[in-house]
Design a protein around this motif. Sequence first.
Motif, short mmCIF file in Angstrom:
data_model
loop_
_atom_site.label_atom_id
_atom_site.label_comp_id
_atom_site.label_asym_id
_atom_site.label_seq_id
_atom_site.Cartn_x
_atom_site.Cartn_y
_atom_site.Cartn_z
N THR A 60 -19.73 15.00 -29.83
CA THR A 60 -19.63 13.95 -28.81
C THR A 60 -20.13 12.78 -30.25
OG1 THR A 60 -22.66 15.48 -29.51
CG2 THR A 60 -20.88 15.23 -27.73
N ALA A 61 -19.53 12.93 -31.97
CA ALA A 61 -19.45 12.19 -32.93
C ALA A 61 -19.77 10.00 -32.76
CB ALA A 61 -19.54 12.17 -33.77
N GLY A 62 -20.57 9.30 -32.09
CA GLY A 62 -19.77 7.79 -31.91
C GLY A 62 -19.57 7.60 -30.74
N GLY A 63 -18.50 6.90 -30.91
CA GLY A 63 -17.65 6.72 -29.86
C GLY A 63 -17.46 7.70 -28.55
N LEU A 64 -17.06 8.80 -29.43
CA LEU A 64 -15.91 9.95 -29.18
C LEU A 64 -17.55 10.66 -27.68
CD1 LEU A 64 -14.37 12.72 -31.32
CD2 LEU A 64 -13.35 11.21 -29.82
N SER A 65 -18.63 10.09 -27.55
CA SER A 65 -19.75 10.50 -26.99
C SER A 65 -19.15 9.94 -24.98
CB SER A 65 -21.29 10.48 -27.25
OG SER A 65 -21.46 8.72 -27.25
N ASP A 66 -19.05 8.75 -25.14
CA ASP A 66 -18.71 8.20 -23.35
C ASP A 66 -17.61 8.71 -23.37
OD1 ASP A 66 -19.80 6.75 -21.87
OD2 ASP A 66 -17.72 4.86 -22.90
N GLN A 67 -16.26 9.27 -24.01
CA GLN A 67 -15.16 9.88 -22.93
C GLN A 67 -15.27 10.49 -22.65
OE1 GLN A 67 -11.76 9.14 -26.18
NE2 GLN A 67 -12.63 7.95 -26.99
N VAL A 68 -15.83 12.00 -22.73
CA VAL A 68 -15.57 13.23 -22.17
C VAL A 68 -16.94 13.74 -21.66
CG1 VAL A 68 -15.05 16.05 -21.93
CG2 VAL A 68 -13.51 14.32 -23.58
N ILE A 69 -17.27 14.28 -20.26
CA ILE A 69 -17.88 14.26 -19.60
C ILE A 69 -17.96 16.58 -19.76
CG2 ILE A 69 -19.75 14.51 -17.05
CD1 ILE A 69 -17.63 11.72 -16.83
N TYR A 97 -13.96 13.75 -42.54
CA TYR A 97 -14.45 13.45 -41.37
C TYR A 97 -13.86 13.31 -39.89
CZ TYR A 97 -12.03 8.85 -40.78
OH TYR A 97 -11.51 7.80 -40.01
N LYS A 98 -13.01 14.35 -39.55
CA LYS A 98 -12.50 14.30 -38.93
C LYS A 98 -11.98 15.56 -38.24
CE LYS A 98 -9.69 11.03 -37.54
NZ LYS A 98 -10.13 9.56 -36.68
N GLY A 99 -12.96 16.68 -39.46
CA GLY A 99 -13.99 17.85 -38.95
C GLY A 99 -12.73 19.30 -38.75
N TYR A 100 -11.79 18.84 -39.26
CA TYR A 100 -10.36 20.09 -39.71
C TYR A 100 -10.97 21.52 -39.94
CZ TYR A 100 -7.83 15.97 -38.92
OH TYR A 100 -6.90 14.60 -38.07
N GLY A 105 -20.34 25.74 -32.56
CA GLY A 105 -21.10 25.37 -31.43
C GLY A 105 -19.28 24.83 -30.86
N LEU A 106 -18.04 24.47 -31.59
CA LEU A 106 -16.95 23.89 -31.27
C LEU A 106 -16.24 25.26 -31.17
CD1 LEU A 106 -14.53 21.75 -31.74
CD2 LEU A 106 -14.53 22.72 -33.83
N ALA A 107 -16.31 26.56 -31.32
CA ALA A 107 -15.79 27.89 -31.40
C ALA A 107 -16.15 28.44 -29.69
CB ALA A 107 -16.25 28.87 -31.99
N ALA A 108 -17.67 28.14 -29.35
CA ALA A 108 -18.19 28.23 -27.99
C ALA A 108 -17.03 27.63 -27.17
CB ALA A 108 -19.12 27.98 -27.48
N ALA A 109 -17.12 25.77 -27.14
CA ALA A 109 -16.40 24.85 -25.84
C ALA A 109 -14.76 25.58 -26.15
CB ALA A 109 -16.75 23.71 -27.02
N ILE A 110 -14.21 25.65 -27.27
CA ILE A 110 -12.81 26.39 -26.89
C ILE A 110 -12.82 27.50 -26.60
CG2 ILE A 110 -10.75 26.95 -27.96
CD1 ILE A 110 -11.51 25.48 -30.64
N CYS A 126 -19.03 19.45 -27.98
CA CYS A 126 -20.38 20.01 -28.69
C CYS A 126 -20.23 19.24 -29.84
CB CYS A 126 -19.38 21.32 -29.73
SG CYS A 126 -18.22 21.16 -30.57
N ASP A 127 -21.95 19.44 -30.70
CA ASP A 127 -22.33 18.32 -31.79
C ASP A 127 -20.89 18.87 -32.75
OD1 ASP A 127 -24.57 17.82 -30.10
OD2 ASP A 127 -25.46 19.73 -30.94
N PRO A 128 -21.12 17.73 -33.40
CA PRO A 128 -20.44 17.48 -34.95
C PRO A 128 -21.10 18.38 -36.03
CG PRO A 128 -22.00 15.25 -34.75
CD PRO A 128 -21.87 16.02 -33.15
#
Length: 416
Positions: free
Chosen positions: A343-352, A241-244, A367-372, A360-362
């Motif tokens: 933006t999973a769970g509590g992470l959604s409140d930490q980074v603007i 679930y850590k998304g590796y 989307g992760l590649a685009a954010a990187i 990016c969405d979980p």
Amino acid sequence: MMAPERFPIAVLMHDGFYGCGTGAGTSNRTLLQELLAHSSPSTDILVMPIRLDPSSSEYDESWHAATKALLAQTGSVIEALDNGTHGQLRFGGLENFRRVVHDASCRLHRRFAGTNGMPWIIALDVPFLGLGSVLGPELAKRLILVPRSTARIHAPGDLDRVAWESAALQEATDRGARVAAISAFMRSHLQTDYSVDARHIIDLPNGLVDADWRQPAGQALPLPPHAADSFMLCMGRATPYKGYDDVLDALQYLKRQGGPVPHTVLAAVTDGPVVTDYQRHLAWRIQSEHLNVSLVTSFSPAIRALLWHPALCAVLVPSQAEPFGRIPIEAHAAGAAPVVTTTAGGLSDQVIDGVTGFTCDPHDPLGLAAAIHRALSLDPEARREMRDRAGRDVRRRFDHSAAVRTFIKQLGRLGD
């Protein structure tokens, strides 16, 4: 008959006393430290950890020594609890949860039954959720349960545990216990998914303390020679679930696009030296797909020290589920920028997004590649500005010392 010695606060811990296998362990000991620092000088604290034997792979001698030194300064009393694993596991399963709450209940009643001074009981995390069902009425009213996660977040297929947690939280609150929410997400999750009445929830938001802003002592984890000039860091517990896998998919996509992709240090770790099936899966992918990634499998404080490394160019937090998630704010405290997170769970409140990092969405590798890619495209001035904004934002919104002071005041009002 003389009343036994009074301990106004009892802190029950499943992680963070004998070692630190999860972010919960870091948060638990930090909370303990802040309770010691901000409680009244006359307040005695009884600490009740789930016992780990030195032979356990989860036992960390240096961490345990530091915890004992912290408590020795205050004269706190330690009384270890038994969860039926012979000191080998701090978590375990439902039978271990039932065993440890029975032991805790017996010990608390022996100390406090029939006395005038009832303690506040702060029970840190899932193994203690059943405590409200077995405490006597007066002690149950003084119980604060602090779930740092739930089965619905991290093990939704474990229906037995989901049912046990639901019943335990309901019975505890019916008997007067409170449940502490570590984030806005967890407050909503407890109300929506576990039907905890908002009147029984108090806030104890997670965050950082002054020590988290200082570079840890000791050397950072050694880097491969080709990572010395630039690298990305992704770290956390070795669980899917850590998304590796999403990170590896994203890196593979960026590689196919032909642009430069820095080396990635992927620290998907466990407590001990034994490599798990999931870690072997990650190693196989890295090797077979010829990815520019080095895999770290054993936890060490030297990994976190990489957040201060001058060659660090991005921190990746690809979690698919996270009740809070400390890594983004720890990275901001270290001056690491930019942070790329879902933006999973509590992470959604930490980074603007676009302001203090990129999101990016979980479950979305593209989307992760685009954010990187956005993170790696920042020029030095934009990176510096993002780092400074992120640091100011964390100091303003995630001050754990202030949160604990407020929590202690709440306990005073609740006890009136």
